[in-house]
Design a protein around this motif. Structure first.
Motif, PDB file in Angstrom:
ATOM      1  N   GLY A   6       7.207  -5.282  -8.901  1.00  0.00           N
ATOM      2  CA  GLY A   6       6.191  -5.218  -8.055  1.00  0.00           C
ATOM      3  C   GLY A   6       6.100  -5.984  -6.783  1.00  0.00           C
ATOM      4  N   TYR A   7       7.277  -6.804  -6.603  1.00  0.00           N
ATOM      5  CA  TYR A   7       7.321  -7.722  -5.561  1.00  0.00           C
ATOM      6  C   TYR A   7       7.722  -7.018  -4.136  1.00  0.00           C
ATOM      7  N   THR A   8       8.744  -5.928  -4.295  1.00  0.00           N
ATOM      8  CA  THR A   8       8.913  -5.143  -3.212  1.00  0.00           C
ATOM      9  C   THR A   8       9.302  -3.599  -3.706  1.00  0.00           C
ATOM     10  N   TRP A   9       9.023  -2.559  -2.906  1.00  0.00           N
ATOM     11  CA  TRP A   9       8.862  -1.353  -3.166  1.00  0.00           C
ATOM     12  C   TRP A   9       9.893  -0.495  -2.371  1.00  0.00           C
ATOM     13  N   GLU A  36       0.717  -1.282   0.034  1.00  0.00           N
ATOM     14  CA  GLU A  36      -0.059   0.023   0.080  1.00  0.00           C
ATOM     15  C   GLU A  36       0.919   1.395   0.120  1.00  0.00           C
ATOM     16  N   PHE A  37       0.503   2.167  -0.740  1.00  0.00           N
ATOM     17  CA  PHE A  37       1.415   3.598  -1.227  1.00  0.00           C
ATOM     18  C   PHE A  37       0.586   4.514  -0.048  1.00  0.00           C
ATOM     19  N   PRO A  38       1.530   5.370   0.060  1.00  0.00           N
ATOM     20  CA  PRO A  38       0.913   6.453   1.049  1.00  0.00           C
ATOM     21  C   PRO A  38       0.016   7.605   0.487  1.00  0.00           C
ATOM     22  N   THR A  63       6.486 -10.287 -21.988  1.00  0.00           N
ATOM     23  CA  THR A  63       7.037 -11.548 -21.728  1.00  0.00           C
ATOM     24  C   THR A  63       7.030 -12.234 -20.502  1.00  0.00           C
ATOM     25  N   SER A  64       6.369 -11.525 -19.427  1.00  0.00           N
ATOM     26  CA  SER A  64       6.686 -12.077 -18.032  1.00  0.00           C
ATOM     27  C   SER A  64       5.213 -12.729 -17.695  1.00  0.00           C
ATOM     28  N   ARG A  65       5.246 -13.527 -16.617  1.00  0.00           N
ATOM     29  CA  ARG A  65       4.284 -14.024 -15.865  1.00  0.00           C
ATOM     30  C   ARG A  65       4.109 -13.344 -14.624  1.00  0.00           C
ATOM     31  N   ARG A  66       4.315 -12.427 -14.566  1.00  0.00           N
ATOM     32  CA  ARG A  66       3.967 -11.724 -13.250  1.00  0.00           C
ATOM     33  C   ARG A  66       3.388 -10.269 -13.715  1.00  0.00           C
ATOM     34  N   PHE A  67       2.295  -9.979 -12.838  1.00  0.00           N
ATOM     35  CA  PHE A  67       1.384  -9.017 -13.338  1.00  0.00           C
ATOM     36  C   PHE A  67       1.400  -8.045 -11.839  1.00  0.00           C
ATOM     37  N   VAL A  68       0.942  -6.684 -12.139  1.00  0.00           N
ATOM     38  CA  VAL A  68       0.839  -5.831 -10.906  1.00  0.00           C
ATOM     39  C   VAL A  68      -0.445  -4.923 -11.093  1.00  0.00           C
ATOM     40  N   SER A 110      -3.343   4.559  -3.082  1.00  0.00           N
ATOM     41  CA  SER A 110      -3.315   3.457  -3.988  1.00  0.00           C
ATOM     42  C   SER A 110      -2.613   2.180  -3.420  1.00  0.00           C
ATOM     43  N   VAL A 111      -2.904   1.070  -4.163  1.00  0.00           N
ATOM     44  CA  VAL A 111      -2.310  -0.245  -3.439  1.00  0.00           C
ATOM     45  C   VAL A 111      -1.608  -0.956  -5.073  1.00  0.00           C
ATOM     46  N   ALA A 112      -0.675  -1.594  -4.735  1.00  0.00           N
ATOM     47  CA  ALA A 112      -0.225  -2.374  -5.710  1.00  0.00           C
ATOM     48  C   ALA A 112      -0.218  -4.024  -5.445  1.00  0.00           C
ATOM     49  N   ILE A 113      -0.703  -4.644  -6.102  1.00  0.00           N
ATOM     50  CA  ILE A 113      -0.753  -5.985  -6.036  1.00  0.00           C
ATOM     51  C   ILE A 113      -0.167  -6.938  -6.865  1.00  0.00           C
ATOM     52  N   GLN A 114       1.074  -7.693  -6.611  1.00  0.00           N
ATOM     53  CA  GLN A 114       1.589  -8.380  -7.651  1.00  0.00           C
ATOM     54  C   GLN A 114       1.136  -9.873  -7.559  1.00  0.00           C
ATOM     55  N   ILE A 115       0.755 -10.106  -8.788  1.00  0.00           N
ATOM     56  CA  ILE A 115       0.562 -11.690  -8.545  1.00  0.00           C
ATOM     57  C   ILE A 115       1.115 -12.352  -9.593  1.00  0.00           C
TER      58      ILE A 115
END
Length: 1471
Positions: free
Chosen positions: A744-747, A711-713, A1193-1198, A1209-1214
């Motif tokens: 988007g795994y860590t910020w 979660e962003f501030p 080309t990646s299998r990771r989405f944000v 705002s919130v960022a969720i990496q799947i």
């Protein structure tokens, strides 16, 4: 005095004098002179012996000395005038090989005393080193021989190279190893390249096909390997990229690295070079360079320079000038490079002014071009400066000069001043054998240079000495001298190198005092050398005697033997030696975890070392480990000074179980000790200790999905990925910037004390970005955010709405900055000013004031003057610029070449300009008519006025330039009148952007000027639009009814989208009439305009939100649709409107509901046939966008959005990476038996061709569950060009299609006049009268009906008088010359193409330009004789090799971990 006493006194005096004379004579060096007729092509010592070889290539003779050059005799067993090359065995000092001009050669196994003959089936190849040796002492006889085989036919020959091998140093019968080779080498051919590969592993660069013509396609060149001499084991090295590992140019072993140079033959490549590196012969990795756009490896434009055992150093030409480079240094495995030094000096042969000082790790000297900008602009000669590094290139500093000269007088500048430095001549101006500065004598370095701001010419320089590896220097002699070290530095010898002399000078006290010695002959010194390890007291001086100084029939060249052992000094004892530490600067004492020290003679000890052929022994003291001794562990990437994971950490099976959610495991800290580092962990930092982690951070078992929430501030207002990277930047509404280096795994927040107004990703360099603060400073990165640097801007960012930064397509260091000037408080002179920089913001130069927009004129495809700058500049340069819009001050367009130094006004009054593809388009305001004119240019200098149909001139209308990728410009002209909602017509231009015809009318746009027009990515000519179906009614009611249209021939015709027959649950649609179609929401309604219908990674795949009916329904009443064939057919994949994103080249699709907040996503691994649900939260969030890496080309989405409870705002990496681990298999040569299929966009069409050609694309089979990953994509395959049909033509200017589909003249308009000049000037035989049609510029159709051609007319002039006659007149005088040249070219073997390696002096000056056409060929023919003479000279020079290039250097030069064949990897195009 009595006679007796007088006689006794006289005898005593005479004996004393005689004794003194004897003593004095005994303290002079012993000399011996031998004369030769020619300079040697090779002059070398057998390693650790007193035996020498002198090869006179002109006479073809070999001379041998067994006493360090004191006496010489011709090799008795070798016939006269037969030897063209002498090569010593690098791993066995008994052996050398004298190669003849034909098939008879000679070998010595006793260091040249005797020679034995051996024969080979073919002559040696025209390469610098046709022999390759095995480094294992037990396999000294394993040798590879590269020769040239020629098939003679008549008076010509077709030649190719073959490689033979011997296991007994040619005592056995040599056997053929492989044909059609360009280079073969043992994997075990360097003592530093340590690996566990098979002892007989051999690598060969060879062609995979034979040829009868002697020439090959570069795509046939591959890297082969074998462990049994190709008897059964014949492997093609795939370099980790499969069958795309073709176009191999060269292979070399450099230090501990094996390097392959390969030309990028992929579609769209500009011929860039790729480097692949391995340290174990098993795992190959592509070398990654920062600012990937500008740091492109081009042929003959990069050099692998002297490298250490823990990093690879490469100098790359980034500037326009090929003699200016940038030095990059790699990490420990040679795969990732960082910029070490800009503007390095190099010559046209690719040699770089860079050298490591021998024996001391991390110390090197380089020369840079201080005035690179002026040199690049062609306005100045190079001004060189010398820099030194003590930490392997991480930091560079000036060389501090001595305070006094050799006579003790103060130098004319202050050594403390940065402009007062010592500068030294280096590799590009060699003046002696071997290493330029240093020898094996520990700590000693000498050089020829000057003191001041820049390096002077060689004959204006003096000679300098350092005894502490470059930390301090002293001037030892005036003038330039050749120099040499002997007896581990206890003897220094110099000889004047500016004129002929008869005296040498030497010092035995480390250069403090010098003595002279007369040689007895006057000569011009050519070389000064000693045994390779500099442990002898004997030297060899090679000189040239002037004709006037010759005596009798003595030769022009003299070898003078100098023996300083006759000085009769005592031998040093242990008390005469001291411990000397390398790198005495306090902050760089430790490198790779240790300090180095040697034992060497004290400066005031009058003795000699005397340990001949014993190399100085370096000792190491381990230092406590520090942060610098660690690098990121596998599965981690650097983010600033931290190493962050790229995703969940892989762990062994069974470590974490599902029944214990609180379970932990010991995982990587993110760091590992740099391989080869010897630091003491017990006394220092232990960054690589395992740490305890929760199992929730581990990679899940196969088949499972994971997510991570952050979660962003504040709210996100800007986000973007670096292209070709896993790093994403986010700017929040509180002006903070956050970065994630792992998708988007860590910020982490960047510079928490700073406020940022925006950030810019470099438009042309994928790993550069700029953070714009609210002050006159900014931060930049050149490595996708791994490190950021502070830089000062000329002004604070502008507040006039202009883009702050603009970038150059060719040089990523070229920037333009537009900022505020005089805008503090209520200033009345507030205005915008523009500045440019040519060094990434280090220095700024003023461009213009009172500007609205300044850009580089050059664009990626707009190939105009690279120094030209275009500025929209207000005519009046006084007052407050904010008021100019109200007062009507004209906005001029000014163009300036030579970085705006030569500027001229292009237009008096403009609305603006834009660059699209190859077009520069200017909107000019014509005051007299109070109307707009569209001006189009292809060169930035000459402009043509755009011609429009009468009713569609953009004189009083707003217009939007849409796109240009198919050799035409699409333009939207607003035709609706206020206060109506907006719509207009799309016009399409001809190929030069001047004539515009109607493509589609009533196309929807919004109040911002955005248009519902989008081209499909990856498939040219396919586009979707939304039209206003009720323009008459909408003008009254203000409500538009929209319908969708699609084109498959670049706007020639537009059709409705065919609806699917059933929906996603299998039910038929209510609308089943012929008027029903699929309608989709377009560009004007998107929250994120970057969310496109299509993806470049999957040709033909489209997704959209829409409905089946007679018109487009509101967004929330729509569903989600998908097409796999470029929009020919559609299927509904999910009810409701969704956001979508493509991943892993289409192997996974992800959707999230776009109508209401949601707690889950839908994903599909079969392109929408089946969907599964993944819940990512117990709390619902409003998803605003789904992002992944730009290449899809990646299998990771944000997922980016907001929770319902929050205003931030919130960022969720799947992460879907664990769904499957099976890698997709692509076999271009065997389609149908892999995981891909060949697909054509014309499969669903009645016409089999699109744009006049039938094209096939590779795409993953829909039902195959595998990972595509980053493997190179297969190029599209053009099966054939088709016969022209109606779809290849569109209406000519002022024509439009009627209801019957025919092109008819617009009422009241006039057709264009005929244009005979354009086709005739292009070399056509005929010109044709215009018709109602014109051919679509992008079409490649051939033959068939040509409705665009009216009556034919013969072109006047050249063509009218008959081509045959004129070609005969022009070409006949050169035909015979061309045939002779071709014969020689084939006979000599030069047709093979050239690989540039050290010592190979084959010139590239006669190589034809790759883009030369007919006129270039004609222009070159009169110079063919010159070219032929050049080829002949190259043959001689390749044999002679020149004195400087072929003399074996000291052992220090060989023992530096650089393979002699790999110090320079350069090559020429073989196609």
């Amino acid at each position: 005095m009595a006679p007796y006493h007088r006689t006794a006194a006289f005898l005593s005096w005479f004996l004393s004098l005689l004794l003194c004379l004897l003593v004095v004579n005994a303290q002079d060096p012993e000399t011996s002179i031998t004369y030769f007729q020619n300079l040697p092509a090779r002059l070398f010592f057998f390693d650790d012996t007193t035996n020498m070889i002198y090869h006179d290539v002109v006479e073809g003779n070999v001379y041998v000395s067994t006493n360090e050059g004191k006496s010489w005799e011709r090799a008795p067993d070798i016939p006269e005038s037969t030897i063209s090359m002498v090569i010593e065995h690098p791993f066995d000092n008994r052996y050398a090989f004298a190669l003849g001009k034909g098939m008879t050669h000679y070998r010595t196994e006793d260091r040249g005393r005797t020679w034995r003959r051996f024969d080979m089936p073919i002559a040696p190849a025209y390469t610098a080193r046709p022999l390759s040796f095995h480094s294992d002492p037990t396999k000294y006889g394993y040798i590879l021989y590269q020769g040239t085989s020629c098939d003679r036919s008549g008076w010509g020959a077709v030649c190719h190279d073959e490689t033979y091998y011997t296991k007994e140093a040619f005592s056995d019968e040599p056997k053929l190893l492989l044909g059609e080779t360009t280079r073969c080498q043992f994997a075990h051919s360097s003592k530093d390249f340590k690996h566990d590969a098979h002892p007989d592993l051999i690598y060969c660069v060879a062609f995979d096909t034979s040829t009868s013509t002697g020439s090959h396609s570069l795509s046939q060149s591959r890297l082969f390997s074998t462990t049994d001499f190709f008897e059964g084991d014949n492997k093609v090295e795939d370099l980790g990229i499969g069958k795309n590992a073709k176009g191999v140019i060269a292979f070399a072993i450099v230090s501990k690295f094996a390097v392959v140079a390969m030309k990028d033959l992929s579609t769209g490549s500009e011929g860039d070079m790729l480097l692949y590196v391995t340290v174990d012969t098993v795992n190959w990795a592509k070398a990654q360079f920062p600012h990937a756009t500008s740091a492109r490896l081009r042929e003959n434009a990069y050099t692998i320079v002297e490298s250490t055992t823990h990093s690879l150093a490469v100098d790359v030409v980034l500037q326009q000038q090929s003699s200016i480079g940038t030095l990059f240094v790699s990490n420990s495995n040679g795969t990732y490079f960082v910029e070490s030094l800009k503007d390095t000096n190099r010559n046209d042969m690719g040699y770089v002014d860079y050298e490591n000082l021998y024996g001391v790790e991390g110390v090197g000297i380089a020369n840079v071009v201080a005035n690179a900008q002026e040199v690049e602009g062609g306005t100045a000669q190079k001004q060189l400066k010398s820099l030194i590094t003590f930490d392997d290139g991480s930091n560079w500093s000036r060389i501090r000069p001595p305070s006094v000269d050799s006579d003790g007088r103060r130098i004319p500048c202050d050594p403390v001043d940065d402009s007062c430095s010592l500068h030294l001549h280096s590799v590009t101006t060699p003046h002696n054998f071997g290493r330029i500065f240093s020898s094996t004598a520990p700590g000693f370095a000498m050089g020829v240079g000057s003191i001041g701001e820049y390096l002077r010419t060689y004959d204006e320089c003096d000679t300098f000495l350092s005894t502490d590896t470059g930390v301090s220097w002293s001037m030892i002699r005036r003038d330039a001298h050749k120099y040499e070290f002997g007896d581990q530095g206890s003897i220094l010898v110099v000889v004047n190198d500016e004129e002929g002399v008869d005296t040498i000078r030497y010092s035995t006290d480390l250069g403090r005092n010098w003595k002279s010695f007369n040689l007895g002959i006057k000569m011009r010194a050519r070389a000064l050398t000693t045994v390779p390890d500099s442990t002898s007291q004997k030297f060899v001086l090679l000189g040239q005697i002037a004709r006037r100084d010759q005596v009798g029939n003595q030769g022009r060249y003299a070898v003078i033997f100098l023996d300083f052992a006759t000085l009769r000094r005592r031998q040093c004892t242990q008390n005469d030696l001291e411990r000397w530490y390398a790198r005495t600067l306090s902050n760089t004492e430790c490198l790779m975890g240790h300090r180095q020290w040697y034992m060497r003679r004290k400066p005031d000890a009058d003795c000699y070392i005397g340990h001949k052929f014993e190399d100085p022994v370096g000792h190491e003291e381990n230092c406590p480990c520090t942060d610098e001794d660690y690098e990121c562990d596998y599965n981690y990437v650097r983010n600033g000074r931290e190493c962050v994971p790229v995703g969940p950490e892989p762990i062994p099976a069974g470590v974490c179980t599902n029944d214990r959610p609180e379970q932990t495991y010991l995982g990587s800290s993110g760091y590992r000790l740099i391989p080869g580092n010897t630091c003491d962990r017990n006394r220092g930092v232990k960054k690589d200790d395992k740490i305890e982690k929760p199992c929730s951070q581990a990679q899940p078992p196969e088949g499972e999905v994971k997510h991570q929430t952050f979660e962003f501030p504040a709210l996100i207002v800007q986000e973007a990925y670096f292209k070709d990277s896993t790093t994403i930047l986010v700017r929040l509404s509180d002006n903070s910037i956050w970065q994630s280096s792992n998708e988007g795994y860590t910020w982490g927040r960047l510079y928490s004390d700073k406020q940022f107004l925006a950030f810019y990703l470099h438009s042309y360099s994928n790993d550069r970005a700029y953070l714009i603060s609210n002050t006159n400073t900014f931060y930049y990165t050149t490595d996708t955010g791994k490190s950021w640097y502070l830089m000062e801007a000329p002004l604070v960012p502008n507040t006039f709405g202009a883009q702050v930064m603009h970038f150059h397509p060719l040089n990523s260091d070229y920037l333009i900055w537009t900022g505020n000037q005089g805008c503090e408080g209520g200033a009345t002179e507030c205005h915008a000013e523009a500045y440019y920089s040519r060094d990434n913001g280090r220095h700024w130069t003023f461009i213009e004031k009172y500007v609205r927009n300044c850009q580089w004129a050059r664009d990626a495809e707009l190939k105009i003057d690279r120094t030209q700058i275009l500025c929209e500049s207000y005519r009046d340069k006084v007052g407050n610029q904010r008021a100019f819009g109200q007062t009507g001050v004209p906005l001029e367009l000014v163009g300036g070449t030579d970085f705006f130094a030569k500027k001229r006004k292009l237009f008096d009054h403009v609305v603006g300009f834009a660059k699209f593809s190859e077009y520069l388009i200017v909107a000019e305001y014509v005051q007299a008519r109070q109307s707009l004119e569209l001006q189009v240019s292809l060169d930035g200098k000459t402009f043509a006025t755009g011609m429009f149909p009468p009713s569609m001139r953009p004189t009083q209308h707003a217009y939007t330039i849409l796109e240009s990728s198919t050799m035409s410009v699409f333009l939207h002209v607003t035709t609706s009148e206020p206060p109506s909602p907006y719509w207009g017509n799309i016009l399409k231009s001809n190929s030069n952007g001047t004539y515009f015809g109607l493509s589609a009318d009533n196309v929807n746009r919004d109040e911002r000027g955005y248009v519902d027009f989008e081209k499909m990515i990856g498939l040219d000519g396919i586009a979707l639009i939304n039209i206003v179906a009720n323009p008459t009614e909408a003008a009254v009611t203000g409500k538009k009814v929209l319908q969708s249209r699609i084109t498959h021939n670049d706007g020639g015709t537009w059709k409705p989208l065919p609806p699917p027959t059933v929906d996603s649950v299998g039910l038929p649609y209510e609308c089943d009439r012929t008027s029903c179609a699929l309608h989709v929401h377009g560009y004007t309604e998107r929250f994120d305009p970057r969310a496109t219908y299509s993806t470049p990674s999957v040709p033909g795949l489209l997704m959209a939100v829409g409905n089946v009916g007679e018109s487009l329904a509101p967004y929330t009443d729509c569903d989600t649709f998908l097409s796999r064939d470029g929009g020919f057919t559609w299927e509904e994949v999910q009810k409701d409107a969704h956001l979508w994103e493509f991943g892993d080249s289409g192997s996974i699709l992800v959707m999230a509901n776009d109508e209401v907040p949601t707690d889950h996503v839908l994903f599909s691994t079969d392109e929408g046939k089946n969907w599964r649900e993944y819940k990512f939260s117990d709390e619902k969030m409003r998803v605003r966008s789904i992002v992944t890496v730009p290449s899809d080309t990646s299998r990771r989405f944000v997922l980016l959005g907001q929770f319902q409870r929050s205003t931030t705002s919130v960022a969720i990496q799947i992460d879907f990476s664990a769904l499957t681990s099976r890698q997709c298999v692509l076999s271009v040569d065997d389609p149908g038996h892999d995981d891909f299929e060949l697909w054509s966009p014309s499969e669903e069409r009645t016409e089999r061709c699109l744009f006049g050609r039938q094209t096939l694309y590779h795409r993953r089979v829909r039902d195959t569950n595998c990972v595509v990953g980053n493997q190179p994509k297969a190029a599209e395959k053009v099966v054939k060009n088709c016969v022209c049909s109606a779809t290849d033509f569109e209406c000519e200017f002022n024509y439009l299609r009627n209801d019957a589909g025919e092109c008819v003249l617009v009422e009241g308009a006039q057709a264009l006049p005929n244009d005979p000049e354009t086709p005739c000037r292009a070399g056509e035989d005929y010109w044709y009268e215009r018709t109602a049609y014109r051919k679509i510029p992008y079409s490649s159709c051939e033959g068939g009906p040509r409705p665009d051609r009216g009556a034919a007319h013969v072109c006047p002039g050249f063509k009218a008088h008959g081509a045959f006659f004129w070609w005969t007149v022009i070409l006949l005088p050169f035909a015979f010359t061309a045939l002779v040249g071709y014969w020689y070219y084939r006979r000599s073997g030069l047709a093979r193409g050239t690989i540039r390696l050290p010592g190979d002096t084959m010139s590239s000056r006669y190589r034809a330009s790759s883009d030369s056409g007919l006129l270039g060929t004609l222009a070159s023919i009169p110079w063919f004789v010159v070219g032929l003479a050049g080829i002949g000279w190259e043959y001689v020079s390749s044999r002679t090799e020149g004195l400087m290039g072929r003399v074996t250097p000291r052992r220090g030069y060989r023992n530096v971990p650089v393979d002699e064949d790999a110090q320079i990897l350069r090559f020429e195009d073989e196609e």
